[in-house]
Every structure is written in C-alpha cells, then in structure tokens.
Write a protein that holds these residues in place. Structure first.
Motif, PDB file in Angstrom:
ATOM      1  N   SER A 126       0.847  -1.193   0.000  1.00 40.63           N
ATOM      2  CA  SER A 126       0.000   0.000   0.000  1.00 40.63           C
ATOM      3  C   SER A 126       0.879   1.238   0.000  1.00 40.63           C
ATOM      4  CB  SER A 126      -0.902   0.011   1.235  1.00 40.63           C
ATOM      5  OG  SER A 126      -1.618   1.228   1.327  1.00 40.63           O
ATOM      6  N   GLU A 127       0.481   2.233  -0.791  1.00 40.93           N
ATOM      7  CA  GLU A 127       1.154   3.529  -0.830  1.00 40.93           C
ATOM      8  C   GLU A 127       0.097   4.631  -0.786  1.00 40.93           C
ATOM      9  OE1 GLU A 127       5.198   3.159  -3.444  1.00 40.93           O
ATOM     10  OE2 GLU A 127       3.313   3.245  -4.552  1.00 40.93           O
ATOM     11  N   ILE A 128       0.435   5.723  -0.126  1.00 43.62           N
ATOM     12  CA  ILE A 128      -0.407   6.908  -0.128  1.00 43.62           C
ATOM     13  C   ILE A 128       0.258   7.949  -1.024  1.00 43.62           C
ATOM     14  CG2 ILE A 128      -1.394   8.776   1.242  1.00 43.62           C
ATOM     15  CD1 ILE A 128      -2.622   6.039   1.794  1.00 43.62           C
ATOM     16  N   ALA A 129      -0.503   8.501  -1.957  1.00 46.24           N
ATOM     17  CA  ALA A 129       0.073   9.451  -2.911  1.00 46.24           C
ATOM     18  C   ALA A 129      -0.889  10.604  -3.155  1.00 46.24           C
ATOM     19  CB  ALA A 129       0.393   8.751  -4.229  1.00 46.24           C
ATOM     20  N   TYR A 130      -0.303  11.744  -3.521  1.00 41.61           N
ATOM     21  CA  TYR A 130      -1.073  12.910  -3.938  1.00 41.61           C
ATOM     22  C   TYR A 130      -0.848  13.142  -5.430  1.00 41.61           C
ATOM     23  CZ  TYR A 130      -1.442  14.220   1.013  1.00 41.61           C
ATOM     24  OH  TYR A 130      -1.709  14.247   2.362  1.00 41.61           O
ATOM     25  N   LEU A 131      -1.850  13.690  -6.090  1.00 46.26           N
ATOM     26  CA  LEU A 131      -1.601  14.209  -7.429  1.00 46.26           C
ATOM     27  C   LEU A 131      -0.622  15.374  -7.318  1.00 46.26           C
ATOM     28  CD1 LEU A 131      -5.202  14.284  -8.931  1.00 46.26           C
ATOM     29  CD2 LEU A 131      -3.291  12.999  -9.880  1.00 46.26           C
ATOM     30  N   VAL A 132       0.353  15.429  -8.215  1.00 48.59           N
ATOM     31  CA  VAL A 132       1.248  16.585  -8.196  1.00 48.59           C
ATOM     32  C   VAL A 132       0.418  17.821  -8.542  1.00 48.59           C
ATOM     33  CG1 VAL A 132       3.283  15.211  -8.793  1.00 48.59           C
ATOM     34  CG2 VAL A 132       1.911  16.262 -10.618  1.00 48.59           C
ATOM     35  N   PRO A 133       0.820  19.005  -8.091  1.00 48.35           N
ATOM     36  CA  PRO A 133      -0.006  20.208  -8.253  1.00 48.35           C
ATOM     37  C   PRO A 133      -0.402  20.522  -9.690  1.00 48.35           C
ATOM     38  CG  PRO A 133       1.734  20.611  -6.667  1.00 48.35           C
ATOM     39  CD  PRO A 133       2.022  19.271  -7.272  1.00 48.35           C
ATOM     40  N   TRP A 134       0.414  20.131 -10.673  1.00 53.68           N
ATOM     41  CA  TRP A 134       0.112  20.478 -12.063  1.00 53.68           C
ATOM     42  C   TRP A 134      -0.640  19.366 -12.802  1.00 53.68           C
ATOM     43  CZ3 TRP A 134       2.732  16.831 -14.882  1.00 53.68           C
ATOM     44  CH2 TRP A 134       3.891  16.293 -14.318  1.00 53.68           C
ATOM     45  N   VAL A 181      -3.423  10.118 -17.586  1.00 51.92           N
ATOM     46  CA  VAL A 181      -4.517   9.944 -16.628  1.00 51.92           C
ATOM     47  C   VAL A 181      -4.212  10.698 -15.339  1.00 51.92           C
ATOM     48  CG1 VAL A 181      -5.881   8.280 -15.305  1.00 51.92           C
ATOM     49  CG2 VAL A 181      -5.120   7.705 -17.621  1.00 51.92           C
ATOM     50  N   GLY A 182      -2.964  10.600 -14.860  1.00 48.68           N
ATOM     51  CA  GLY A 182      -2.596  11.316 -13.644  1.00 48.68           C
ATOM     52  C   GLY A 182      -1.142  11.096 -13.276  1.00 48.68           C
ATOM     53  N   VAL A 183      -0.578  12.063 -12.531  1.00 43.45           N
ATOM     54  CA  VAL A 183       0.795  11.963 -12.032  1.00 43.45           C
ATOM     55  C   VAL A 183       0.732  12.054 -10.509  1.00 43.45           C
ATOM     56  CG1 VAL A 183       3.130  12.922 -12.060  1.00 43.45           C
ATOM     57  CG2 VAL A 183       1.682  13.069 -14.110  1.00 43.45           C
ATOM     58  N   PHE A 184       1.253  11.061  -9.826  1.00 42.83           N
ATOM     59  CA  PHE A 184       1.129  10.944  -8.381  1.00 42.83           C
ATOM     60  C   PHE A 184       2.511  10.904  -7.716  1.00 42.83           C
ATOM     61  CE2 PHE A 184      -2.293   8.823 -10.569  1.00 42.83           C
ATOM     62  CZ  PHE A 184      -3.450   9.197  -9.897  1.00 42.83           C
ATOM     63  N   HIS A 185       2.642  11.596  -6.590  1.00 39.52           N
ATOM     64  CA  HIS A 185       3.883  11.617  -5.815  1.00 39.52           C
ATOM     65  C   HIS A 185       3.620  10.981  -4.458  1.00 39.52           C
ATOM     66  CE1 HIS A 185       7.076  14.033  -3.430  1.00 39.52           C
ATOM     67  NE2 HIS A 185       7.645  12.998  -4.014  1.00 39.52           N
ATOM     68  N   THR A 186       4.399   9.966  -4.090  1.00 38.28           N
ATOM     69  CA  THR A 186       4.127   9.228  -2.861  1.00 38.28           C
ATOM     70  C   THR A 186       4.404  10.065  -1.615  1.00 38.28           C
ATOM     71  OG1 THR A 186       6.343   8.252  -2.875  1.00 38.28           O
ATOM     72  CG2 THR A 186       4.563   6.981  -3.891  1.00 38.28           C
ATOM     73  N   GLU A 187       3.574   9.857  -0.610  1.00 41.96           N
ATOM     74  CA  GLU A 187       3.707  10.506   0.683  1.00 41.96           C
ATOM     75  C   GLU A 187       4.054   9.490   1.763  1.00 41.96           C
ATOM     76  OE1 GLU A 187       3.318  13.765   3.518  1.00 41.96           O
ATOM     77  OE2 GLU A 187       3.663  13.629   1.374  1.00 41.96           O
TER      78      GLU A 187
END
Length: 227
Positions: A126-134, A181-187
C-alpha cells in the motif's frame, strides 16, 4: 471516477528505476487540499488469479459502497505477473479512518469479498500518494490499455525535479503520443517515488507512439532536461 468498475482492464507493468527506500513516516510535499489516493497492489497465487478477478468483479460493489474506486487493473505483460492494483480516493485521512471502521463492521463485505480473497493473495503493498499540483485526474474516452510508469526520484521532492519532469510529461502529452490519466507523488511508502498513469487505445498504438516520440526532437530535448 474512471469507468473501470464493471470490467477488468489490463495495464502494462510499471517501469521502476533505482533501489527503493521505504518509511512509515510522511515525506515530501503535501497538497494544500486533503484529497489523496491509496495505491494497493496485490500479488496473487498463480493458480488463483482468475478466481480473484471473478470474485472482485462480482462483489466489488460491497467495497465501493464505502469509498470511491478510481480504477482496478490487472497486469497483462511486463514485470511481475499475477498482479493487480487498484487506486482508492479519500477526502483526507479522517475519511479513510472512518471507511476502515465501517468496513470492519460490514459483515457482508467480509464474508463475500474479504475472507474469500485473502486466501488467494500472496503479498500486499500500500502507498499513499497525492496528485502533483500540475496534474488532475483525467478520464480516458473509452476502454484501452494502461501503463503505470514508476520513477524513483532523487531526494528533495518536486522542488528539485518538478519543473523538468513536468516539461517532459507535457511535451509527450501535447504531441499526442499518449493520454495522461494522472501523475502521483508518494507521501507514505516508498520515498521519492512518482507514478505516471498513461492510457492508450491499444498496445499497438502505444508502441507506435513510443517509436514516434523517440524520434521527435522536442520530446527528446524535454527528456534530456529531466534525466
């Protein structure tokens, strides 16, 4: 929400670079908004893949009654086989906590979905990620094939690699070689990791786009500025 609930859509396996460092603590920049995405990857026993997919398709509604499923994919080729991954959307961490509490009390979900599937799974991540701001989450126009390209970045976060990586991705998108579709950066999870989810109409159209992009000087120049 991507239209992937009623059918199992296959994805090209991730391309991962460099060793990974894992931590249970937060790392990297947070989005100003609380919305985040949980990437859950299941490695299935080879003889149980079809059984898992059938059970998921039949009973996933019991899970989506509690929170939003962005998409569910199984690996067709490349990388480790007998693997599925799915992305869940949460408003914030309190929302996820409430969902997990509700699932713990949902006997129908446990009996029809959780317990039968646990016996089929060899390993979970499992990973938690946010969409990068752009980047924003885009919905593909129809069914197709997906590629999850995973990049292991240098420590420092988007302040270090954000602008050149953005140029490389947008140049590829603007030339029409693939749909983002989307770019995600892990938190939480593997640190300094970025997932880029692409959509293509078919595996052949993806191969053709890759071939053309490698000969496009604008794409090559943007990629060189990142690497």
């Amino acid at each position: 929400m991507l239209g992937l609930r009623s059918c199992l859509t296959r994805v090209l396996a991730a391309r991962t670079f460099a060793p990974q460092v894992c931590s249970s603590f937060a790392t990297g920049p947070r989005q100003y908004e609380g919305t985040f995405y949980e990437f859950r990857t299941y490695y299935l026993k080879p003889s149980k893949m079809n059984e898992f997919l059938e059970n998921f398709k039949k009973n996933v509604h019991l899970r989506t009654a509690h929170s939003e499923l962005v998409g569910f994919w199984s690996v067709e080729f490349g990388g480790r086989m007998n693997k599925v991954f799915h992305i869940w959307k949460y408003d914030n961490f309190a929302h996820r906590t409430e969902v997990r509490k509700a699932l713990a009390k949902d006997k129908e979900w446990q009996e029809k979905f959780l317990i039968p599937n646990l016996a089929l799974i060899d390993k979970q991540e499992s990973e938690i990620a946010y969409l990068v701001p752009w980047s924003k989450l885009e919905k593909p126009p129809k069914e197709g094939v997906y590629e999850l390209a995973t990049f292991q970045m240098k420590p420092g976060g988007p302040a270090l690699w954000g602008d050149p990586f953005k140029r490389a991705v947008h140049t590829h998108v603007n030339r029409g070689y693939s749909k983002l579709v989307g770019v995600f950066h892990t938190e939480y999870g593997a640190l300094n990791r970025v997932h880029v989810l692409w959509w293509n109409e078919s595996a052949d159209s993806r191969a053709a786009g890759r071939h053309e992009s490698h000969e496009d000087p604008r794409v090559v120049a943007a990629g060189a500025s990142f690497y």
